[in-house]
Design a protein around this motif. Structure first.
Motif, PDB file in Angstrom:
ATOM      1  N   PHE A 151      38.039   8.973  30.603  1.00  0.00           N
ATOM      2  CA  PHE A 151      39.323   9.447  29.643  1.00  0.00           C
ATOM      3  C   PHE A 151      38.844   9.129  28.271  1.00  0.00           C
ATOM      4  O   PHE A 151      39.588   9.899  27.426  1.00  0.00           O
ATOM      5  CB  PHE A 151      40.639   8.398  30.098  1.00  0.00           C
ATOM      6  N   ARG A 152      37.846   8.623  28.195  1.00  0.00           N
ATOM      7  CA  ARG A 152      37.622   8.194  26.664  1.00  0.00           C
ATOM      8  C   ARG A 152      36.500   9.149  26.208  1.00  0.00           C
ATOM      9  O   ARG A 152      36.054   9.484  25.104  1.00  0.00           O
ATOM     10  CB  ARG A 152      37.161   6.736  26.388  1.00  0.00           C
ATOM     11  N   HIS A 153      35.411   9.642  27.251  1.00  0.00           N
ATOM     12  CA  HIS A 153      34.154  10.371  26.966  1.00  0.00           C
ATOM     13  C   HIS A 153      34.256  11.666  27.621  1.00  0.00           C
ATOM     14  O   HIS A 153      33.171  12.257  27.653  1.00  0.00           O
ATOM     15  CB  HIS A 153      33.089   9.501  27.249  1.00  0.00           C
ATOM     16  N   GLY A 154      35.238  11.994  28.129  1.00  0.00           N
ATOM     17  CA  GLY A 154      35.273  13.228  28.956  1.00  0.00           C
ATOM     18  C   GLY A 154      34.431  13.340  30.038  1.00  0.00           C
ATOM     19  O   GLY A 154      34.246  14.858  30.287  1.00  0.00           O
ATOM     20  N   LEU A 155      34.050  12.776  30.478  1.00  0.00           N
ATOM     21  CA  LEU A 155      32.977  12.605  32.008  1.00  0.00           C
ATOM     22  C   LEU A 155      33.749  12.900  33.236  1.00  0.00           C
ATOM     23  O   LEU A 155      34.792  12.587  33.229  1.00  0.00           O
ATOM     24  CB  LEU A 155      32.005  11.614  32.126  1.00  0.00           C
ATOM     25  N   PRO A 156      33.360  13.581  34.117  1.00  0.00           N
ATOM     26  CA  PRO A 156      34.145  13.561  35.487  1.00  0.00           C
ATOM     27  C   PRO A 156      34.582  12.322  36.292  1.00  0.00           C
ATOM     28  O   PRO A 156      33.881  11.316  35.916  1.00  0.00           O
ATOM     29  CB  PRO A 156      33.169  14.437  36.555  1.00  0.00           C
ATOM     30  N   LEU A 157      35.785  12.451  36.580  1.00  0.00           N
ATOM     31  CA  LEU A 157      36.136  10.998  37.384  1.00  0.00           C
ATOM     32  C   LEU A 157      35.472  10.923  38.724  1.00  0.00           C
ATOM     33  O   LEU A 157      36.292  10.977  39.825  1.00  0.00           O
ATOM     34  CB  LEU A 157      37.921  11.168  37.469  1.00  0.00           C
ATOM     35  N   THR A 158      34.255  10.557  38.797  1.00  0.00           N
ATOM     36  CA  THR A 158      33.567  10.251  39.951  1.00  0.00           C
ATOM     37  C   THR A 158      32.850   9.111  39.550  1.00  0.00           C
ATOM     38  O   THR A 158      32.130   8.577  38.473  1.00  0.00           O
ATOM     39  CB  THR A 158      32.663  11.641  40.384  1.00  0.00           C
ATOM     40  N   LEU A 159      32.186   8.455  40.619  1.00  0.00           N
ATOM     41  CA  LEU A 159      31.177   7.196  40.271  1.00  0.00           C
ATOM     42  C   LEU A 159      29.824   7.580  39.655  1.00  0.00           C
ATOM     43  O   LEU A 159      29.240   6.841  38.952  1.00  0.00           O
ATOM     44  CB  LEU A 159      30.868   6.634  41.706  1.00  0.00           C
ATOM     45  N   ARG A 160      29.428   8.844  39.617  1.00  0.00           N
ATOM     46  CA  ARG A 160      28.028   9.045  39.030  1.00  0.00           C
ATOM     47  C   ARG A 160      28.263   9.158  37.476  1.00  0.00           C
ATOM     48  O   ARG A 160      27.333   8.638  37.058  1.00  0.00           O
ATOM     49  CB  ARG A 160      27.660  10.477  39.468  1.00  0.00           C
ATOM     50  N   SER A 161      29.439   9.079  37.172  1.00  0.00           N
ATOM     51  CA  SER A 161      29.759   9.177  35.457  1.00  0.00           C
ATOM     52  C   SER A 161      29.466   7.722  35.106  1.00  0.00           C
ATOM     53  O   SER A 161      29.282   7.655  33.740  1.00  0.00           O
ATOM     54  CB  SER A 161      31.115   9.393  35.226  1.00  0.00           C
ATOM     55  N   ALA A 162      29.668   6.850  35.817  1.00  0.00           N
ATOM     56  CA  ALA A 162      29.379   5.404  35.531  1.00  0.00           C
ATOM     57  C   ALA A 162      27.839   5.155  35.110  1.00  0.00           C
ATOM     58  O   ALA A 162      27.541   4.068  34.464  1.00  0.00           O
ATOM     59  CB  ALA A 162      29.838   4.426  36.555  1.00  0.00           C
ATOM     60  N   LEU A 163      27.130   5.732  35.476  1.00  0.00           N
ATOM     61  CA  LEU A 163      25.570   5.752  35.245  1.00  0.00           C
ATOM     62  C   LEU A 163      25.099   6.376  34.231  1.00  0.00           C
ATOM     63  O   LEU A 163      24.034   6.526  33.716  1.00  0.00           O
ATOM     64  CB  LEU A 163      24.744   6.120  36.302  1.00  0.00           C
ATOM     65  N   TYR A 164      26.063   7.280  33.435  1.00  0.00           N
ATOM     66  CA  TYR A 164      25.660   8.027  32.216  1.00  0.00           C
ATOM     67  C   TYR A 164      24.899   7.162  31.388  1.00  0.00           C
ATOM     68  O   TYR A 164      23.982   7.747  30.822  1.00  0.00           O
ATOM     69  CB  TYR A 164      26.733   8.641  31.626  1.00  0.00           C
ATOM     70  N   PRO A 165      25.173   6.092  30.699  1.00  0.00           N
ATOM     71  CA  PRO A 165      24.447   5.485  29.787  1.00  0.00           C
ATOM     72  C   PRO A 165      23.109   5.365  30.159  1.00  0.00           C
ATOM     73  O   PRO A 165      22.187   5.022  29.210  1.00  0.00           O
ATOM     74  CB  PRO A 165      25.182   3.984  29.493  1.00  0.00           C
ATOM     75  N   LEU A 166      22.722   5.073  31.522  1.00  0.00           N
ATOM     76  CA  LEU A 166      21.376   4.808  32.081  1.00  0.00           C
ATOM     77  C   LEU A 166      20.453   5.926  32.197  1.00  0.00           C
ATOM     78  O   LEU A 166      19.234   5.779  31.949  1.00  0.00           O
ATOM     79  CB  LEU A 166      21.385   3.859  32.984  1.00  0.00           C
ATOM     80  N   ILE A 167      21.023   6.778  32.810  1.00  0.00           N
ATOM     81  CA  ILE A 167      20.491   8.200  33.131  1.00  0.00           C
ATOM     82  C   ILE A 167      20.652   9.456  32.400  1.00  0.00           C
ATOM     83  O   ILE A 167      20.100  10.412  32.931  1.00  0.00           O
ATOM     84  CB  ILE A 167      20.207   8.085  34.714  1.00  0.00           C
ATOM     85  N   GLY A 168      21.797   9.667  31.721  1.00  0.00           N
ATOM     86  CA  GLY A 168      22.088  10.651  30.895  1.00  0.00           C
ATOM     87  C   GLY A 168      22.553  11.497  31.970  1.00  0.00           C
ATOM     88  O   GLY A 168      23.242  11.461  33.152  1.00  0.00           O
ATOM     89  N   GLN A 169      21.907  12.923  31.467  1.00  0.00           N
ATOM     90  CA  GLN A 169      22.322  14.184  32.318  1.00  0.00           C
ATOM     91  C   GLN A 169      21.907  14.122  33.745  1.00  0.00           C
ATOM     92  O   GLN A 169      22.269  14.837  34.468  1.00  0.00           O
ATOM     93  CB  GLN A 169      21.760  15.078  31.429  1.00  0.00           C
ATOM     94  N   ARG A 170      20.849  13.288  34.035  1.00  0.00           N
ATOM     95  CA  ARG A 170      20.488  13.246  35.204  1.00  0.00           C
ATOM     96  C   ARG A 170      21.785  12.587  36.251  1.00  0.00           C
ATOM     97  O   ARG A 170      21.374  12.803  37.685  1.00  0.00           O
ATOM     98  CB  ARG A 170      19.316  12.268  35.451  1.00  0.00           C
ATOM     99  N   ILE A 171      22.855  12.520  35.899  1.00  0.00           N
ATOM    100  CA  ILE A 171      23.812  12.185  36.771  1.00  0.00           C
ATOM    101  C   ILE A 171      23.974  13.342  37.624  1.00  0.00           C
ATOM    102  O   ILE A 171      25.018  13.452  38.553  1.00  0.00           O
ATOM    103  CB  ILE A 171      25.104  11.713  36.161  1.00  0.00           C
ATOM    104  N   TYR A 172      23.878  14.547  36.903  1.00  0.00           N
ATOM    105  CA  TYR A 172      24.066  15.824  37.791  1.00  0.00           C
ATOM    106  C   TYR A 172      22.996  16.150  38.635  1.00  0.00           C
ATOM    107  O   TYR A 172      23.113  17.315  39.327  1.00  0.00           O
ATOM    108  CB  TYR A 172      24.396  16.982  36.729  1.00  0.00           C
ATOM    109  N   GLY A 173      22.131  15.350  38.813  1.00  0.00           N
ATOM    110  CA  GLY A 173      20.849  15.563  39.885  1.00  0.00           C
ATOM    111  C   GLY A 173      21.251  14.785  41.092  1.00  0.00           C
ATOM    112  O   GLY A 173      22.332  14.355  41.528  1.00  0.00           O
ATOM    113  N   PRO A 174      19.880  14.550  41.874  1.00  0.00           N
ATOM    114  CA  PRO A 174      19.913  13.829  42.945  1.00  0.00           C
ATOM    115  C   PRO A 174      20.586  12.475  43.008  1.00  0.00           C
ATOM    116  O   PRO A 174      20.998  11.959  43.979  1.00  0.00           O
ATOM    117  CB  PRO A 174      18.614  13.857  43.485  1.00  0.00           C
TER     118      PRO A 174
END
Length: 664
Positions: free
Chosen positions: A172-195
């Protein structure tokens, strides 16, 4: 997190397929393999479940205890520190649901069936067979309630709250998908869309499925026991399979109705029934005694909280730990993706502090009071009134505990019938909510998916509960919950670390915005007080604000962008198709980008005496409001001159550059 990243993420979702195929097919195949194998060779599956559970308890108990302790400290720390004022959404957002509806939905999703199953059974079993010491004594009674509070109190709700607040924040604050992978964005960035991101969501789906299946297995066992107790319906696997089919069908109807018409209404109805049953038992039982016990139980629980949290019975080894505490921690963790995502879905607009305390303290107090009323009443019947047959019945069959207990009150058949209805409704809301969450996890956080896909996940939940119950009963359900929680617990720890890092950046940006205060009235740089008064009493129409946005505001933003471009920066101005928004974006490479938007917002008139001719028709007026990355800033530009707009732009951009400086 940079604005370029946010833009890439948000722009990709409208064009993305409704279904995340890798997540959907991998998780579906794993679940079908486990469910199918358990159905084909139940004896082998039961043996395997037993070996897995024994291995985890023998070698991993310390890990589960550590994870839950870290989660509780993190949840409380986030609420009590400077981060607590940050909103789950833009700064101007408001909650979507009232406090009562929000509480009813999160409570029904988070605890329902378990409270009905264990509210009498657990205190009585701890009282008769404590982990240490002699059963059936005053000390055993005191310890029984402390342990019950420990298992159902702050730790459980902290697990739900930390997952929910992380998901809601990034979505809701950063516009990422409402799924568990989004929580790792600060650590792995765009790789949340990978394996890595795919693996996290797959683990979340598997964990959620088995966690919900555990609750449904307990629920259907209790429904069958209640029907047998009241109407002599046979207690058998065939009946339980039929009950799963019927109740899953009811849950499917709720899924079709949607969140507001299905889950919300059922949760509110069940909350009313729960309060009615609770008050009834409180008034019909030893009321004053129960109120005294609640206060004393709470004090003992809080006093011994740290000791109980880290107690592994290392000096006095016992099998009790694995059958109770480790099972509960695994169960709560396995439920965390489901309950966390569901609570996140209904919590937009609340501050972190409001959310954590609302999702932690409120449900905990209600849960502990519920356990006191039912648990202490049952212990009182056994210990003080000599009804040993109640203890014997509970030790023989935990699913009959509630119904045997209600026999000691007036109108026992009616109370038991109400209890059965509550279990059924809790079953439906849990299955319904679980299917919605599984659907969102496999669809990049979107819930506007085809109905057939939601029905598929409902069927997977029902089949899991059915097969696990047949393969090994409660033992298999416990093992599924504990084992499925293991990989997901690692993702939770990583997500907490990334969340704290993101909050630190967010707080630094908020502090930068407070360096100077923008006057809330139009004409912040005007020296003529009458001109400022005119702007203050201006209540323009929608059309007037749109004209202002598309002329003065747009011209000022374009002049500012042109000047920045001449100085070598990448600045762009865009106007929305409906003419209600103009936005300036200044790109800063890998750093956080600057956004300054002017929105047309509608409001009710504050005073009839101030109605203007243009606004009196619909009794509303409109404002040209400033929005930054963090959301609305609460002041109106309507009536400002081009020069005043440029000065405000410059002030906000200066704050942003200072923010980039302090982040280095």
């Amino acid at each position: 997190m940079t604005n370029a990243d946010r833009k890439a993420l948000s722009s990709s979702s409208p064009n993305a397929a409704p279904m995340n195929k890798p997540v959907f097919y991998i998780s579906a195949c794993v679940l079908i393999f486990v469910i199918g194998g358990s159905a084909i060779v139940p004896d082998v599956a039961n043996q395997l479940f037993g070996d897995i559970q024994a291995g985890i308890i023998a070698n991993g108990s310390w890990y589960y205890v550590l994870v839950v302790a870290v989660i509780l400290v993190s949840a409380c720390g986030i609420a009590l520190t400077r981060f607590g004022d940050i909103k789950l959404g833009p700064d101007h957002s408001e909650p979507d649901y009232s406090l009562l509806s929000w509480f009813a939905m999160l409570f029904a999703a988070g605890m329902g069936i378990g409270l009905m199953f264990f509210s009498v059974a657990e205190p009585v079993m701890h009282f008769m067979s404590p982990p240490l010491g002699e059963g059936g004594t005053v000390d055993a009674a005191r310890e029984a309630m402390t342990l019950t509070f420990f298992h159902w109190g702050l730790h459980a709700w902290a697990i739900y709250a930390i997952v929910a607040v992380i998901l809601a924040y990034f979505s809701f604050r950063h516009g990422l998908p409402l799924t568990l992978r989004s929580a790792l964005y600060p650590l792995i960035g765009q790789r949340i869309y990978g394996p890595i991101g795919t693996a996290v969501d797959v683990f979340a789906i598997i964990s959620t499925t088995f966690g919900v299946a555990t609750s449904l297995g307990l629920g259907v066992e209790q429904i069958n026991t209640g029907l047998n107790y009241l109407f002599d319906v046979p207690k058998s696997s065939a009946v339980q399979v039929g009950l799963i089919v019927v109740t899953t069908g009811l849950a499917t109807i709720s899924v079709v109705l949607g969140l507001d018409a299905g889950i919300k209404r059922l949760s509110e109805v069940n909350m009313v029934l729960a309060v009615a049953l609770l008050v009834g038992i409180l008034l019909l039982g030893p009321t004053v005694f129960l109120l005294q016990m609640f206060m004393q139980n709470t004090g003992l629980y809080l006093t011994d909280l740290v000791g109980k949290t880290f107690n592994l019975y290392a000096y006095q080894p016992t099998d009790w730990l694995g059958g109770w505490t480790i099972f509960y921690w695994g169960w709560w963790i396995s439920w965390a993706p489901f309950v966390g995502l569901f609570i996140a879905r209904i919590s937009r607009g609340r501050t972190l502090r409001e959310f954590v305390f609302g999702a932690l303290v409120g449900p905990t107090l209600f849960t502990l009071f519920w356990m006191t009323v039912f648990g202490n009443s049952a212990i009182e019947l056994i210990f003080s009134q000599g009804h040993a047959q109640l203890a014997e019945a509970v030790q023989m069959d935990t699913s009959i505990a509630l119904f045997k207990f209600l026999d000691y009150f007036p109108l026992p058949d009616l109370l038991s019938l109400v209890a059965i209805v509550m279990v059924i409704v809790f079953f439906v809301t849990s299955a319904d909510s679980g299917a919605m969450v599984l659907n969102m996890l496999s669809s990049d956080g979107r819930d506007d998916t085809p109905m057939l896909r939601r029905v598929f996940w409902m069927a997977m939940i029902g089949l899991s509960a059915m097969v696990l119950s047949l393969a090994g009963g409660l033992s298999a359900l416990q093992t599924a919950a504990i084992a499925s929680a293991l990989p997901f617990s690692m993702a939770i720890l990583a997500a907490i670390w990334g969340f704290v890092r993101a909050l630190s950046v967010d707080h630094a940006k908020r502090q930068t915005l407070l360096l100077t205060t923008v006057a809330p009235t139009g004409g912040a740089h005007s020296t003529d007080w009458k001109e400022r008064l005119d702007n203050l009493l201006l209540y323009p129409t929608e059309n007037a604000v749109k004209i202002f946005i598309n002329h003065e505001a747009r011209l000022a933003l374009e002049m500012f962008a042109q000047e920045l471009c001449q100085r070598g920066l990448d600045a762009r101005v865009e106007v929305s198709a409906d003419g209600q928004q103009v936005a300036l974006a200044v790109l800063h490479g890998d750093e956080t980008h600057f956004q300054y938007q002017v929105h047309c917002g509608a409001y009710a008139l504050p005073d009839d005496a101030l109605v203007t001719a243009g606004a009196s028709q619909n009794r509303r007026y409109y404002r040209a409001e400033v929005h930054l990355n963090e959301g609305g800033q609460g002041y109106d530009l309507m009536g400002w001159t081009k020069e005043q707009l440029l000065h405000d732009l410059l002030e906000q951009y200066e704050k942003h550059l200072h923010f980039l400086h302090v982040q280095r």
